[in-house]
Design a protein around this motif. Structure first.
Motif, PDB file in Angstrom:
ATOM      1  N   SER A  24     -21.668 -42.456 -13.259  1.00 25.18           N
ATOM      2  CA  SER A  24     -22.817 -42.971 -14.001  1.00 25.18           C
ATOM      3  C   SER A  24     -23.652 -43.876 -13.113  1.00 25.18           C
ATOM      4  CB  SER A  24     -22.342 -43.741 -15.247  1.00 25.18           C
ATOM      5  OG  SER A  24     -21.643 -44.917 -14.856  1.00 25.18           O
ATOM      6  N   TYR A  44     -16.296 -40.285 -14.335  1.00 23.92           N
ATOM      7  CA  TYR A  44     -15.858 -39.348 -15.369  1.00 23.92           C
ATOM      8  C   TYR A  44     -15.489 -38.058 -14.661  1.00 23.92           C
ATOM      9  CZ  TYR A  44     -18.355 -42.598 -18.408  1.00 23.92           C
ATOM     10  OH  TYR A  44     -18.798 -43.732 -19.043  1.00 23.92           O
ATOM     11  N   SER A  57     -24.828 -39.928 -22.328  1.00 19.04           N
ATOM     12  CA  SER A  57     -23.579 -39.720 -23.084  1.00 19.04           C
ATOM     13  C   SER A  57     -23.543 -38.329 -23.701  1.00 19.04           C
ATOM     14  CB  SER A  57     -23.432 -40.785 -24.187  1.00 19.04           C
ATOM     15  OG  SER A  57     -23.380 -42.084 -23.598  1.00 19.04           O
ATOM     16  N   GLN A  68     -29.382 -44.053 -21.677  1.00 14.24           N
ATOM     17  CA  GLN A  68     -27.946 -44.142 -21.883  1.00 14.24           C
ATOM     18  C   GLN A  68     -27.474 -43.154 -22.945  1.00 14.24           C
ATOM     19  OE1 GLN A  68     -25.972 -45.985 -20.006  1.00 14.24           O
ATOM     20  NE2 GLN A  68     -24.128 -45.301 -21.087  1.00 14.24           N
ATOM     21  N   ARG A 107     -23.340 -35.628 -20.884  1.00 13.52           N
ATOM     22  CA  ARG A 107     -22.038 -35.685 -20.197  1.00 13.52           C
ATOM     23  C   ARG A 107     -20.975 -34.981 -21.034  1.00 13.52           C
ATOM     24  NH1 ARG A 107     -19.654 -41.288 -20.805  1.00 13.52           N
ATOM     25  NH2 ARG A 107     -19.343 -40.297 -22.856  1.00 13.52           N
ATOM     26  N   ASN A 108     -20.941 -35.300 -22.326  1.00 16.31           N
ATOM     27  CA  ASN A 108     -19.958 -34.655 -23.192  1.00 16.31           C
ATOM     28  C   ASN A 108     -20.187 -33.146 -23.250  1.00 16.31           C
ATOM     29  OD1 ASN A 108     -18.813 -37.158 -23.769  1.00 16.31           O
ATOM     30  ND2 ASN A 108     -20.161 -37.496 -25.544  1.00 16.31           N
TER      31      ASN A 108
END
Length: 251
Positions: A49, A55, A22, A18, A25-26
């Motif tokens: 996800s 997203y 994150s 996880q 992805r950012n």
């Protein structure tokens, strides 16, 4: 020290997975934004996800970007289908023209529609007919020769069969003649003219005069036997025997 190279495989630890999602992805969203600004590109980014959460990032409207994507993706397919249809149409046209040409050639070979032909075309047609006629005659001769050879082969087979049958019949006839000679060589006891000269069966010869048959012995009861005299020698013996029997019973 620099960070080591990360092996690309699924992270088994759920928490670490996880956290990594994150961070990356950012970073991916940041790179997409930088690409759109620096290069003046239309960028659309969609991320789902593992839990199904969406997203997205779009330098312009996401809907317009997707419509543009669909136009770019599906129009070439339509164009390819149209091109394939056009190629099939051209192929059909070629085949139709070829079929008409073959029909026209066939009519010319049959002696029809010769008016539009020139002298050169007629000469070519004549050569074609002569070549076809020569091939037809050659094939006919070959078939006739094959038939004659087949008939000769059958004739030889029938001749061999006839010889075998003749040999078989001659052998059977010779065996029958041998058996007949063996039967004639066996003496027959009932044949008076047999070569052996002996006969086990008595042969009774019928006399020419029925009165000369000698009488059979007669059982005489109650009377005396009388001998006939010399004077009665002219009387037949049978009549003498009958009179003797009658006199014996009368006595």
């Amino acid at each position: 020290m620099g960070r080591g190279r990360v092996e690309l495989k699924r992270i088994e630890n759920k928490i670490n997975r996880q956290v990594t999602f994150s961070k990356r992805r950012n970073g991916l969203l940041k790179k997409a934004y930088e690409l759109s600004v620096l290069c003046d590109a239309e960028v659309a980014l969609i991320i789902f996800s593992s839990r199904g959460k969406l997203y997205e990032f779009g330098s312009a409207s996401m809907t317009k970007t997707l419509e543009r994507y669909q136009r770019c993706c599906f129009n070439p397919q339509d164009n390819s289908a149209e091109r394939e249809t056009q190629s099939w149409y051209q192929e059909v046209s070629k085949l139709k023209a070829k079929y008409e040409s073959l029909q026209r050639t066939q009519r010319h070979l049959l002696g029809e529609d010769l008016g539009p032909l020139s002298v050169k075309e007629l000469q070519n047609l004549e050569k074609q007919l002569e070549g076809a006629l020569a091939q037809a005659r050659q094939r006919k001769t070959q078939i006739l020769m094959e038939q004659m050879e087949e008939l000769r082969r059958k004739e030889r087979e029938l001749g061999d069969m006839n010889k075998q049958l003749k040999i078989k019949v001659s052998l059977e006839m010779s065996s029958l003649e041998t058996e007949g000679e063996g039967l004639r060589a066996i003496p027959c006891p009932w044949n008076p003219g047999s070569s052996s000269g002996t006969n086990s069966f008595p042969v009774h010869v019928q006399p020419s005069n029925p009165m000369e048959i000698e009488p059979e012995p007669v059982l005489q009861i109650g009377y005396h036997h009388y001998n006939l005299g010399e004077g009665t020698s002219s009387v037949p013996r049978r009549m003498a025997v009958e009179s003797n029997i009658f006199q014996g019973w009368t006595l």
